[in-house]
Write a protein that holds these residues in place. Sequence first.
Motif, PDB file in Angstrom:
ATOM      1  N   THR A 168      21.847  -2.260 105.864  1.00 11.80           N
ATOM      2  CA  THR A 168      21.118  -1.177 105.191  1.00 11.80           C
ATOM      3  C   THR A 168      19.855  -0.814 105.959  1.00 11.80           C
ATOM      4  O   THR A 168      19.578   0.357 106.225  1.00 11.80           O
ATOM      5  N   TYR A 172      19.124   2.726 108.082  1.00 10.38           N
ATOM      6  CA  TYR A 172      17.989   3.493 107.564  1.00 10.38           C
ATOM      7  C   TYR A 172      16.935   3.684 108.657  1.00 10.38           C
ATOM      8  O   TYR A 172      16.361   4.776 108.831  1.00 10.38           O
ATOM      9  N   THR A 286      19.824   3.057  95.241  1.00 13.87           N
ATOM     10  CA  THR A 286      18.396   2.836  95.022  1.00 13.87           C
ATOM     11  C   THR A 286      18.149   1.442  94.458  1.00 13.87           C
ATOM     12  O   THR A 286      17.214   0.738  94.867  1.00 13.87           O
ATOM     13  N   LEU A 289      18.501  -1.310  97.380  1.00 16.71           N
ATOM     14  CA  LEU A 289      17.764  -1.247  98.643  1.00 16.71           C
ATOM     15  C   LEU A 289      16.875  -2.480  98.788  1.00 16.71           C
ATOM     16  O   LEU A 289      15.981  -2.705  97.962  1.00 16.71           O
ATOM     17  N   ALA A 465      24.216  -0.375 100.221  1.00 15.95           N
ATOM     18  CA  ALA A 465      23.336  -0.915  99.186  1.00 15.95           C
ATOM     19  C   ALA A 465      23.997  -0.838  97.809  1.00 15.95           C
ATOM     20  O   ALA A 465      23.900  -1.764  97.000  1.00 15.95           O
TER      21      ALA A 465
END
Length: 575
Positions: A168, A172, A286, A289, A465
Amino acid sequence: MIRAATTRIAAPAAALASMAGALVPASAYAAAVEGAVTKQATNWSAIIMFMIFVLLTLGITFWAARRTKSAKDFYAAGGGITGFQNGLAIAGDYMSAASFLGIAGLVYANGFDGLIFSVGWLVGWPIILFLIAERLRNLGKYTFADVASYRFQQTPIRTLSACGSLATVTFYLIAQMVGAGKLIQLLFGLDYLVAVIIVGVLMIGYVTFGGMLATTWVQIIKAVMLLSGASFMAFMILAKFGFSPEAMFKAAVDIHPKGLAIMSPGALISDPVSAISLGMALMFGTAGLPHILMRFFTVADAKEARKSVFYATGFIGYFYILTFIIGFGAILMILAPDATGAYPFLTAAPAAGAKAVIANVIGGTNMAAIHTAHAVGGDLFYGFISAVAFATILAVVAGLTLAGASAVSHDLYASVFAKGRVNEADEIRVSKITTVVIGVLSIVLGIAFENQNVAFMVGLAFVIAASANFPILLMSMFWNKMTTRGAVIGGTLGLVSAVSMLVLGPTVWKAVLGNPAALFPYDNPGLFSITIAFVGIWFFSITDNSAQAEKERKDFEAQYIRSQTGLGAEGASAH
């Protein structure tokens, strides 16, 4: 796959479109990808303001370094951050340049439907508030893997959690670094290479020397700057219409090429399966994460963790309302002529009697918010917002880097390889070495991916995630029949299916790799990969009849009591 990813990003805005709209069909961003990268004149006001931000945060890093002595200080700021401060820091960590520029650009181009990302990202927070935050703080220490592995075998669960975290963080980070380089190339007039190196070096400095304390204050300062700037923009836009949203919307409808359609949903995603899948990926992603979950260990107890989410949800929700106003304001500032009859923010003025073309905005549609800042506040405010955009990326990459370093040092090195037999000094040293390695790697990858389509990377980050991290975390806290075997197999299935379906879908297989048709029909695999993960955890847990599985089921009661009361949690007491 990386070698084959040769689709070019032809405008700085495309990198931001990648971050904001990674899970949306590529056709939605065609307008943002047109035009060539052009190096702008050096924006000295923006550079000076950004240097002030850097000097301030470096001073904070020096102050934080003198107070960072233990592992708890490095990973969790000593647990001394208040709920309000942590709420601001979470907002600063979460409100990326994609949120600011990307959503405003989507609203500018599509109107009402551009809010789909605001809604998706925001509704993940009630899940964190009501289901995760308190239990996470009571059960964990530094990372979410502490919670996921609480009553299970440490090595397989921590290894899987660390792999999910690193995947993740890596995807990102690449998108953020490419976005930083492209954004600064456009706004500051600096070379792409220089911009990427500046972000990487500052990121390494914040995390290596100041740890979580410095990272927290960088994020708080950035959040205050971003909220202040966006509030001023929204105020100035509404002031032009007598603070009447109705008047603003009517004027936008009159001038926008799509007319009344900008007040209706369906412009971006009309397929219900894709819409549900996108929503699930944003919402559950969300809540999975690692750099966001890690922030709940910086407060004293579960009560402050709840306060953190409450404040963060308020700040983030308020910010997304502002981006909506800014997006509609951009329609009115960019597509309408100024007092002299000119169109200063368009590459070409419309023909007499015709409406302006949306895609003709200088730098692409995701620069709409920046141009709007220039229109309402002049050169000085334009410089401020440009500096805020850069500071925004810097704060986000600092949080990501710390999360990645923690996964390696705390979850893999201390818990898996050393089996817990390690002193804090060694663990912190490994974390700092990892920070430097991640920083250097992110710079190299940011340079390597400069001219490649990075849209799939943030899509992959959120889907991983949501499919690998979130199901394991949620089920471990709420389901007493879950076992190590179920968690490992289910989490792995979620991870593999998410990656596979995204690669075989239109975003990568067709748009990036250039194949004529995608093997998987949907851009957004979240609905399928998340379901596979939960079903896998359920099936392989209920069919596990080993002695170890029975022990893990019996240990759930003790875990549940601690998750509810905080008894035994570090720095916490029953409440």
